[in-house]
Design an enzyme around this catalytic site. Structure first.
Site, PDB file in Angstrom:
ATOM      1  N   SER A 116       1.316 133.904  -1.510  1.00 39.75           N
ATOM      2  CA  SER A 116       0.146 133.632  -0.716  1.00 39.75           C
ATOM      3  C   SER A 116       0.428 133.286   0.749  1.00 39.75           C
ATOM      4  CB  SER A 116      -0.613 132.460  -1.343  1.00 39.75           C
ATOM      5  OG  SER A 116       0.147 131.267  -1.252  1.00 39.75           O
TER       6      SER A 116
ATOM      7  N   SER B 164       5.055 131.822  -3.707  1.00 39.35           N
ATOM      8  CA  SER B 164       4.360 132.083  -2.434  1.00 39.35           C
ATOM      9  C   SER B 164       5.148 131.848  -1.164  1.00 39.35           C
ATOM     10  CB  SER B 164       3.092 131.246  -2.362  1.00 39.35           C
ATOM     11  OG  SER B 164       2.085 131.867  -3.097  1.00 39.35           O
TER      12      SER B 164
HETATM   13  N1  GLN Z   1       1.239 134.705  -6.806  1.00 38.09           N
HETATM   14  C1  GLN Z   1       1.186 133.518  -7.595  1.00 38.09           C
HETATM   15  C2  GLN Z   1      -0.247 133.192  -7.948  1.00 38.09           C
HETATM   16  O1  GLN Z   1      -1.109 133.874  -7.515  1.00 38.09           O
HETATM   17  C3  GLN Z   1       1.837 132.380  -6.874  1.00 38.09           C
HETATM   18  C4  GLN Z   1       1.032 131.861  -5.755  1.00 38.09           C
HETATM   19  C5  GLN Z   1       1.660 130.712  -5.097  1.00 38.09           C
HETATM   20  O2  GLN Z   1       2.847 130.478  -5.213  1.00 38.09           O
HETATM   21  N2  GLN Z   1       0.826 129.947  -4.423  1.00 38.09           N
HETATM   22  O3  GLN Z   1      -0.501 132.262  -8.662  1.00 38.09           O
END
Ligand code: GLN
Length: 491
Positions: free
Chosen positions: A158, A182
């Site tokens: 993210s 993320s």
């Molecule tokens: N892509 C993962 C999710 O959507 C991790 C997101 C993150 O680490 N904030 O949950």
């Protein structure tokens, strides 16, 4: 003078100390780069006036000889970090124009050390996503493109705005957060360095919560040294976050260039996926060879519960999210959609304020926590989580210092290319990163090579709890061997 935006943070620190340029000049160079790169949509809020006033203040402190470790260094801040007096939205419509009256601990430590805020960076809504496509401000462009193609690719997510801005030389470093990958996945997609420290290393106070038992803050930077400098300021115990750990913050930068001779590096056989692209396999082998050449010993290890990590993550994370997001009811923050009664007001606000992916997570989370399903899903996922953690502990008990894996199963993809029909296609991006959050361990992604289309690829190193220094030393070896990668400017 060379373009000031192309300096590393460490080089900029020297230039500032030597009075080769001022923080105001360095800040202005970045502000003008940001203006020219608006097509990337990396920043959701530019704060030029604040940046210049912080830069002037830094220059005054430098002139007085009061040099903080990040004095005068312009940074970008993920819009998940509360910034006092500066709009903070988590890139969700539901927060509307929320302006916090407080500063997150992590950002306040950066300002304490003299850093300058350029603005707020785009991210997936409430940090839920792997492509920065769920942001209410629209997707972010990756500064990297496939050779001979004009297709705009995602920067990962993210923390897509953070990675894109650092790679495109719009800021010297950025804050980011990592719940399931993320920090590391966008770093891998943009040839930047991203470290998710051990759970508890950075305070979560003032960071918009997604899944509280998994969320950790960390930096995205251009080099391992820069990441080490940033993490030193970001980390530390905070009485306001009871999960933050009271262990002294080491001088991470001192780990850069330290010998890795005799270190035992685990190669987990379960990360060798069926159908994994040959170039990822090759990259992994190259990484192992570089570490071996630097004197490390490579051993095959087994993390038998790896295959359950992704399904367990996608139960635990939505469960916590559904509970954390219950506070957005249209009464206390941001958006309010009226209704005939209070229940209808909640419903209308939440239906209007949350995007599709966030709604999906809230529904999954509510379902797995509900009476009758709790034991079958949530409780079982928590048990799996314990087993995943134990896999790593067994491995470290055998003397393994760190584990080497690919950071992502592919290079960056095009905007809209993945997850349209099936959200699980997007979730699969996190296959190599979620285990680390489930176990609370530190993980770093380091740029390591390119695929056949000229796109960057990264390797991940996973460390023992609170041994981020080992990751910096090993990451530096990979960085030295692989070289640094900068995208050609097209924006
Ligand atoms: N892509 C993962 C999710 O959507 C991790 C997101 C993150 O680490 N904030 O949950």
């Amino acid at each position: 003078m060379t373009d000031l935006t192309s300096l590393t943070l460490a080089e900029a620190r020297k230039g500032l100390a030597d009075k080769t340029f001022t923080s105001l000049e360095l800040t202005d160079a970045h502000l003008s780069a940001i203006e020219k790169a608006r097509v990337l949509n990396a920043f959701v809020l530019e704060t030029p006036e604040q940046a210049r006033s912080m830069a002037r203040e830094a220059d005054a402190r430098i002139a007085r000889g009061e040099v903080g470790p990040l004095a005068g260094i312009p940074l970008g801040i993920k819009d998940l970090f509360a910034t006092k007096g500066v709009r903070t939205t988590a890139c969700s419509k539901i927060l509307g124009n929320f302006v916090p009256t407080y500063e997150s601990t992590v950002t306040s430590q950066l300002w304490r050390d003299g850093a300058v805020m350029l603005g707020k960076l785009n991210n997936d809504e409430f940090a839920m996503g792997s492509a920065n496509e769920t942001s209410c401000f629209g997707p972010v462009g990756n500064p990297w493109r496939r050779e001979g193609s004009n297709t705009t690719l995602v920067p990962g997510g993210s923390s897509g705005g953070s990675a894109s801005a650092v790679a495109a030389l719009l800021c010297m470093g950025a804050t980011a957060t990592d719940t399931g990958g993320s920090i590391r996945q966008p770093a891998a997609f943009t040839a930047t360095v991203g470290i998710k420290p051990t759970y508890g290393r950075c305070s979560r106070w003032g960071i918009v919560a997604f899944a509280s038992s998994l969320d950790q803050a960390g930096p995205i930077a251009r080099t391992t040294r820069d990441a080490a400098m940033l993490l030193r300021s970001m980390a530390g115990h905070d009485p306001k976050d009871t999960t933050s750990v009271d262990i002294a913050v080491p001088d991470y930068e001192a780990a850069i260039g330290k010998s890795v001779k005799g270190m035992k590096i685990g190669i987990p056989k379960e990360y060798r996926l069926d159908g994994m692209p040959a170039e990822i396999e090759k990259l992994w082998e190259a990484g192992a060879a570089w570490l071996k050449a630097a004197g490390a010993e490579l051993v095959e290890v087994s993390l038998p519960h790896t295959k359950y990590a992704l399904p367990a993550y996608y139960i635990v994370a939505p469960a916590e999210a559904s509970s954390n997001l219950a506070r957005y009811d249209g009464v206390r923050y941001g958006l309010r959609e009226p209704g005939r009664n209070i229940i209808e007001q909640y419903e209308n606000t939440r239906a209007e304020g949350f995007g599709a992916e966030v709604r999906r997570r809230v529904m999954i989370g509510t379902y797995v926590l509900s009476a009758g399903y709790y034991d079958a899903y949530y409780l079982r996922a928590q048990k799996v989580r314990t087993l995943i953690k134990k896999d790593f502990e067994d491995c470290f008990a055998k003397g393994v210092n760190a584990i080497l894996t690919p950071a992502t199963p592919s290079a960056a993809f095009g905007i809209g290319e993945k997850g349209g029909a099936d959200p699980v296609e997007m979730y699969l991006n996190d296959i190599f990163t979620v285990t680390v959050n489930m176990a609370g361990l530190p993980g770093i992604a380091v740029p390591s090579g390119k695929d056949a289309q000229g796109l960057p690829l990264g390797l991940q190193l996973i460390g023992r709890p609170f041994e981020e220094e080992t990751l910096f030393s090993l990451g530096e070896v990979i960085e030295q061997a692989a070289g640094r990668f900068t995208p050609a400017r097209w924006w």
